[in-house]
Design an enzyme around this catalytic site. Structure first.
Site, PDB file in Angstrom:
ATOM      1  N   GLN A 103      11.527  76.738  96.702  1.00 14.23           N
ATOM      2  CA  GLN A 103      12.015  76.351  96.273  1.00 14.23           C
ATOM      3  C   GLN A 103      10.958  76.321  95.182  1.00 14.23           C
ATOM      4  O   GLN A 103      11.384  75.111  94.036  1.00 14.23           O
ATOM      5  CB  GLN A 103      12.837  74.825  96.779  1.00 14.23           C
ATOM      6  CG  GLN A 103      13.467  74.649  97.822  1.00 14.23           C
ATOM      7  CD  GLN A 103      13.657  73.714  98.094  1.00 14.23           C
ATOM      8  OE1 GLN A 103      15.262  73.097  97.308  1.00 14.23           O
ATOM      9  NE2 GLN A 103      13.093  73.591  99.644  1.00 14.23           N
ATOM     10  N   HIS A 121      13.747  78.926  92.307  1.00 16.44           N
ATOM     11  CA  HIS A 121      13.728  77.365  91.108  1.00 16.44           C
ATOM     12  C   HIS A 121      13.103  78.243  90.075  1.00 16.44           C
ATOM     13  O   HIS A 121      12.257  77.680  89.821  1.00 16.44           O
ATOM     14  CB  HIS A 121      13.238  76.410  91.928  1.00 16.44           C
ATOM     15  CG  HIS A 121      14.361  75.481  92.789  1.00 16.44           C
ATOM     16  ND1 HIS A 121      14.468  75.008  93.158  1.00 16.44           N
ATOM     17  CD2 HIS A 121      15.613  76.089  92.705  1.00 16.44           C
ATOM     18  CE1 HIS A 121      15.172  74.226  94.029  1.00 16.44           C
ATOM     19  NE2 HIS A 121      16.547  75.545  93.529  1.00 16.44           N
TER      20      HIS A 121
HETATM   21  C1  BJW Z   1       5.094  67.144 102.916  1.00 15.71           C
HETATM   22  C2  BJW Z   1       4.116  66.818 103.232  1.00 15.71           C
HETATM   23  C3  BJW Z   1       3.186  67.672 103.403  1.00 15.71           C
HETATM   24  C4  BJW Z   1       4.859  65.416 101.618  1.00 15.71           C
HETATM   25  N1  BJW Z   1       3.224  68.047 103.928  1.00 15.71           N
HETATM   26  N2  BJW Z   1       5.370  67.692 104.071  1.00 15.71           N
HETATM   27  C5  BJW Z   1      26.211  69.747  95.423  1.00 15.71           C
HETATM   28  C6  BJW Z   1      26.398  69.076  95.771  1.00 15.71           C
HETATM   29  C7  BJW Z   1      25.220  67.912  95.173  1.00 15.71           C
HETATM   30  C8  BJW Z   1      25.059  68.156  94.358  1.00 15.71           C
HETATM   31  C9  BJW Z   1      24.516  69.644  93.948  1.00 15.71           C
HETATM   32  C10 BJW Z   1      25.168  69.899  94.045  1.00 15.71           C
HETATM   33  N3  BJW Z   1      25.343  71.314  94.537  1.00 15.71           N
HETATM   34  C11 BJW Z   1      24.390  71.391  92.834  1.00 15.71           C
HETATM   35  C12 BJW Z   1      24.367  70.732  92.221  1.00 15.71           C
HETATM   36  C13 BJW Z   1      23.664  69.687  91.341  1.00 15.71           C
HETATM   37  C14 BJW Z   1      21.886  69.762  91.843  1.00 15.71           C
HETATM   38  C15 BJW Z   1      22.056  68.713  92.799  1.00 15.71           C
HETATM   39  O1  BJW Z   1      21.504  69.424  93.818  1.00 15.71           O
HETATM   40  N4  BJW Z   1      21.210  67.528  93.035  1.00 15.71           N
HETATM   41  C16 BJW Z   1      20.790  66.950  94.175  1.00 15.71           C
HETATM   42  C17 BJW Z   1      19.640  66.092  93.432  1.00 15.71           C
HETATM   43  C18 BJW Z   1      21.936  65.848  93.649  1.00 15.71           C
HETATM   44  N5  BJW Z   1      22.165  70.955  91.713  1.00 15.71           N
HETATM   45  C19 BJW Z   1      21.336  72.005  90.377  1.00 15.71           C
HETATM   46  O2  BJW Z   1      21.803  71.619  89.785  1.00 15.71           O
HETATM   47  C20 BJW Z   1      21.376  72.977  90.441  1.00 15.71           C
HETATM   48  N6  BJW Z   1      22.160  74.291  90.060  1.00 15.71           N
HETATM   49  C21 BJW Z   1      23.406  74.372  90.458  1.00 15.71           C
HETATM   50  O3  BJW Z   1      23.739  73.781  90.797  1.00 15.71           O
HETATM   51  O4  BJW Z   1      23.825  75.570  89.542  1.00 15.71           O
HETATM   52  C22 BJW Z   1      25.413  75.431  89.465  1.00 15.71           C
HETATM   53  C23 BJW Z   1      25.300  76.706  88.889  1.00 15.71           C
HETATM   54  C24 BJW Z   1      26.613  77.615  88.617  1.00 15.71           C
HETATM   55  C25 BJW Z   1      26.743  78.440  88.128  1.00 15.71           C
HETATM   56  C26 BJW Z   1      26.370  78.412  86.979  1.00 15.71           C
HETATM   57  C27 BJW Z   1      25.799  77.452  86.742  1.00 15.71           C
HETATM   58  C28 BJW Z   1      25.556  76.287  87.479  1.00 15.71           C
HETATM   59  C29 BJW Z   1      19.616  73.670  90.311  1.00 15.71           C
HETATM   60  C30 BJW Z   1      19.010  73.224  91.002  1.00 15.71           C
HETATM   61  C31 BJW Z   1      17.228  73.012  90.723  1.00 15.71           C
HETATM   62  C32 BJW Z   1      16.384  72.351  91.070  1.00 15.71           C
HETATM   63  N7  BJW Z   1      15.386  72.269  89.969  1.00 15.71           N
HETATM   64  C33 BJW Z   1      14.448  71.719  90.129  1.00 15.71           C
HETATM   65  C34 BJW Z   1      12.673  72.018  89.553  1.00 15.71           C
HETATM   66  C35 BJW Z   1      12.476  73.073  89.226  1.00 15.71           C
HETATM   67  C36 BJW Z   1      12.098  72.684  87.710  1.00 15.71           C
HETATM   68  C37 BJW Z   1      10.540  71.833  87.686  1.00 15.71           C
HETATM   69  O5  BJW Z   1       9.207  71.926  89.002  1.00 15.71           O
HETATM   70  O6  BJW Z   1      10.130  71.201  86.727  1.00 15.71           O
HETATM   71  O7  BJW Z   1      13.395  72.419  91.744  1.00 15.71           O
HETATM   72  S1  BJW Z   1      14.476  69.999  90.368  1.00 15.71           S
HETATM   73  C38 BJW Z   1      13.353  69.559  92.159  1.00 15.71           C
HETATM   74  O8  BJW Z   1      13.915  69.830  93.260  1.00 15.71           O
HETATM   75  C39 BJW Z   1      12.577  71.140  92.433  1.00 15.71           C
HETATM   76  C40 BJW Z   1      12.062  71.601  94.002  1.00 15.71           C
HETATM   77  O9  BJW Z   1      12.125  72.684  94.014  1.00 15.71           O
HETATM   78  C41 BJW Z   1      13.686  70.484  94.372  1.00 15.71           C
HETATM   79  C42 BJW Z   1      13.314  70.354  95.646  1.00 15.71           C
HETATM   80  O10 BJW Z   1      12.694  69.447  96.079  1.00 15.71           O
HETATM   81  P1  BJW Z   1      11.385  69.558  97.316  1.00 15.71           P
HETATM   82  O11 BJW Z   1      11.039  71.034  97.083  1.00 15.71           O
HETATM   83  O12 BJW Z   1      12.079  69.270  98.180  1.00 15.71           O
HETATM   84  O13 BJW Z   1      10.251  68.180  96.940  1.00 15.71           O
HETATM   85  P2  BJW Z   1      10.878  66.734  97.305  1.00 15.71           P
HETATM   86  O14 BJW Z   1       9.825  65.939  96.382  1.00 15.71           O
HETATM   87  O15 BJW Z   1      12.599  65.736  96.040  1.00 15.71           O
HETATM   88  O16 BJW Z   1      10.448  66.586  98.581  1.00 15.71           O
HETATM   89  C43 BJW Z   1       9.336  66.307  98.836  1.00 15.71           C
HETATM   90  C44 BJW Z   1       9.429  66.670 100.902  1.00 15.71           C
HETATM   91  O17 BJW Z   1       7.324  66.793 101.070  1.00 15.71           O
HETATM   92  C45 BJW Z   1       9.492  64.871 101.114  1.00 15.71           C
HETATM   93  O18 BJW Z   1      10.780  65.273 102.415  1.00 15.71           O
HETATM   94  C46 BJW Z   1       8.453  64.211 101.409  1.00 15.71           C
HETATM   95  O19 BJW Z   1       8.343  63.620 102.886  1.00 15.71           O
HETATM   96  C47 BJW Z   1       7.231  65.980 102.161  1.00 15.71           C
HETATM   97  N8  BJW Z   1       5.972  65.763 102.044  1.00 15.71           N
HETATM   98  N9  BJW Z   1       4.019  65.889 102.415  1.00 15.71           N
HETATM   99  C48 BJW Z   1       4.629  68.692 104.229  1.00 15.71           C
HETATM  100  N10 BJW Z   1       1.835  67.279 103.458  1.00 15.71           N
END
Ligand code: BJW
Length: 262
Positions: A103, A121
């Site tokens: 991601q 992403h």
């Molecule tokens: C460690 C560590 C160490 C720390 N070792 N581990 C269904 C249900 C609910 C909502 C939705 C749904 N379907 C869609 C949605 C809406 C939305 C969504 O999911 N919202 C939720 C947040 C509620 N999704 C979207 O909008 C997506 N699009 C979509 O669904 O479009 C539909 C569509 C279809 C057709 C036409 C048009 C539309 C798009 C999602 C895009 C996400 N973008 C981001 C930003 C990217 C750009 C940027 O970088 O600025 O992506 S948001 C951000 O979150 C980023 C990440 O890739 C993503 C995930 O985060 P990640 O990687 O899990 O990080 P963290 O910080 O959350 O977690 C870190 C983890 O590491 C923690 O657990 C720590 O404990 C751990 N950790 N140190 C190992 N040393």
């Protein structure tokens, strides 16, 4: 961390034919790249996602959003892959078949030696214009561009597209945007076909990416999770290895191939 869990996970990993490694921001945390949702250090603890990570935010204030992504790109450019990224690259050369699905918008898997990672992403390094055609754009040389003096609050006007003069935007997937179709299809196929999925450093709350480990589990794969904190994927995973990826992954990979190689 219980040795017995690492040994069990290593056995499963070393004997799998098809492995998927599914990563999130936590894999890059120990390279100094901030995660999104960690309480004190995550980007969303300091910045408002709605003002920075949506298409609406970019249209409302392109200089603010472009400047923030330039700051992040400069920061990632200075970071180095950590032992977790290197261990994942080693899986690529040891497993019969493996796919990295990330991601993350950084390039640390590639710089660690992983080939063909699927970026669900997008990437900080593939800007494109906002026109429907989405013409690919290039950056100025970061050594003499604004990113050379990174500053998290600095406003920087985005460049204009060389083909059509539309504004250039970061090549990442913002909230409400569709994921790149080829990437999502490839990820679903790999998750459906794998024997073991290793989920590393993701909170598992952003969809549709968070479906990937769930698809693997539903298709009969064993899910192993590496994360210092509990996540919603705890119940999907057969084994939860609690701890930082840069410590756990090298030990896991070493044990996996020691056990099968002899
Ligand atoms: C460690 C560590 C160490 C720390 N070792 N581990 C269904 C249900 C609910 C909502 C939705 C749904 N379907 C869609 C949605 C809406 C939305 C969504 O999911 N919202 C939720 C947040 C509620 N999704 C979207 O909008 C997506 N699009 C979509 O669904 O479009 C539909 C569509 C279809 C057709 C036409 C048009 C539309 C798009 C999602 C895009 C996400 N973008 C981001 C930003 C990217 C750009 C940027 O970088 O600025 O992506 S948001 C951000 O979150 C980023 C990440 O890739 C993503 C995930 O985060 P990640 O990687 O899990 O990080 P963290 O910080 O959350 O977690 C870190 C983890 O590491 C923690 O657990 C720590 O404990 C751990 N950790 N140190 C190992 N040393």
């Amino acid at each position: 961390m219980e040795d017995v869990l690492v040994r069990r996970a290593a056995q499963l990993l070393g004997s799998a034919r098809r492995v998927v490694v599914f990563t999130g921001a936590g894999i890059s945390a120990e390279s100094g790249v901030p995660t999104f949702r960690d309480d004190l250090t995550g980007l969303w603890a300091r910045f408002d996602a709605a003002r920075l990570a949506t298409a609406e935010a970019f249209h409302a204030d392109p200089d603010l959003v472009w400047g923030w992504y330039e700051w992040r790109r400069a920061r990632v450019s200075r970071a180095q892959p950590n032992p977790g990224h290197l261990a994942i690259a080693a899986i690529g050369s040891r497993a019969v078949d493996s796919t990295v699905i990330t991601q993350n918008v950084d390039d640390l898997h590639e710089r660690a030696g992983t080939r063909g990672a699927i970026h669900l992403h997008g990437s900080l390094f593939t800007p494109r214009c906002v026109a429907a055609a989405g013409h690919p754009a290039t950056f100025e040389d970061p050594s003499d561009g604004p990113a050379a003096q990174p500053d998290e609050g600095r406003r920087i006007p985005p460049p204009r597209c060389a083909s059509c003069a539309a504004l250039v935007r970061p090549g990442v997937v913002w909230f409400g945007e569709a994921l790149p179709e080829t990437a999502l299809t490839g990820a679903v196929e790999a998750a459906t076909a794998c024997d073991v999925l290793l989920a590393v450093g993701t909170s598992g709350v952003v969809y549709p990416a968070a479906e990937i480990p769930r698809i693997a589990a539903r298709s009969g794969a064993t899910v192993i999770q590496v994360n210092p904190q509990p996540t919603p994927l705890d119940t999907v995973a057969a084994i939860n290895l609690r701890g930082p990826a840069a410590e756990i992954l090298p030990a896991l990979v070493a044990a996996a191939w020691e056990e099968t190689d002899g």
